[in-house]
Design a protein around this motif. Structure first.
Motif, PDB file in Angstrom:
ATOM      1  N   UNK A   1       0.821  -1.189   0.000  1.00 29.65           N
ATOM      2  CA  UNK A   1       0.000   0.000   0.000  1.00 29.65           C
ATOM      3  C   UNK A   1       0.867   1.255   0.000  1.00 29.65           C
ATOM      4  N   UNK A   2       1.967   1.192   0.704  1.00 30.68           N
ATOM      5  CA  UNK A   2       2.865   2.345   0.739  1.00 30.68           C
ATOM      6  C   UNK A   2       3.425   2.625  -0.643  1.00 30.68           C
ATOM      7  N   UNK A   3       3.821   1.567  -1.348  1.00 31.95           N
ATOM      8  CA  UNK A   3       4.358   1.703  -2.695  1.00 31.95           C
ATOM      9  C   UNK A   3       3.351   2.394  -3.604  1.00 31.95           C
ATOM     10  N   UNK A   4       2.115   1.941  -3.596  1.00 37.28           N
ATOM     11  CA  UNK A   4       1.084   2.525  -4.449  1.00 37.28           C
ATOM     12  C   UNK A   4       0.798   3.978  -4.079  1.00 37.28           C
ATOM     13  N   UNK A   5       0.831   4.281  -2.797  1.00 38.92           N
ATOM     14  CA  UNK A   5       0.593   5.650  -2.343  1.00 38.92           C
ATOM     15  C   UNK A   5       1.704   6.574  -2.860  1.00 38.92           C
ATOM     16  N   UNK A   6       2.925   6.116  -2.814  1.00 31.25           N
ATOM     17  CA  UNK A   6       4.047   6.915  -3.309  1.00 31.25           C
ATOM     18  C   UNK A   6       3.952   7.097  -4.822  1.00 31.25           C
ATOM     19  N   UNK A   7       3.641   6.024  -5.541  1.00 33.00           N
ATOM     20  CA  UNK A   7       3.521   6.125  -6.990  1.00 33.00           C
ATOM     21  C   UNK A   7       2.392   7.082  -7.397  1.00 33.00           C
ATOM     22  N   UNK A   8       1.309   7.104  -6.643  1.00 30.53           N
ATOM     23  CA  UNK A   8       0.199   8.017  -6.937  1.00 30.53           C
ATOM     24  C   UNK A   8       0.599   9.473  -6.739  1.00 30.53           C
ATOM     25  N   UNK A   9       1.580   9.738  -5.913  1.00 27.56           N
ATOM     26  CA  UNK A   9       2.060  11.091  -5.653  1.00 27.56           C
ATOM     27  C   UNK A   9       3.129  11.534  -6.648  1.00 27.56           C
ATOM     28  N   UNK A  10       3.285  10.784  -7.726  1.00 29.32           N
ATOM     29  CA  UNK A  10       4.343  11.058  -8.699  1.00 29.32           C
ATOM     30  C   UNK A  10       4.349  12.467  -9.231  1.00 29.32           C
TER      31      UNK A  10
END
Length: 80
Positions: A1-10
């Motif tokens: 979930x952390x990975x996806x959250x970071x990628x969404x903040x690209x």
């Protein structure tokens, strides 16, 4: 979930000159770079999400690079 959250903040991170990229397999990375570098006159943007490579052409149409197309992209000559 952390990975996806970071990628969404690209987009927010890019504005601060921080670029986050997925860790692709060697084959996917080679295809990704082929799409990005071999047809610069036809491809505007290239990205990957969950290992799926997509690109936007000069008409702003989004294309998904399918497994069947990998060899086509790999066989294209590198620009000089």
């Amino acid at each position: 979930m952390t990975r996806n959250r970071i990628l969404r903040q690209g987009k927010v991170l890019r504005s601060q000159n921080i670029f986050v990229r997925e860790d692709l397999t060697p084959l996917n990375l080679e295809v990704f770079m082929s799409v990005k570098r071999k047809m610069t006159d036809e491809v505007r943007n290239v990205w990957s999400r969950n290992g799926v490579i997509s690109y936007k052409d000069t008409r702003d149409v989004v294309h998904r690079v399918e497994w069947a197309d990998f060899q086509h992209w790999l066989d294209l000559p590198w620009p000089k």
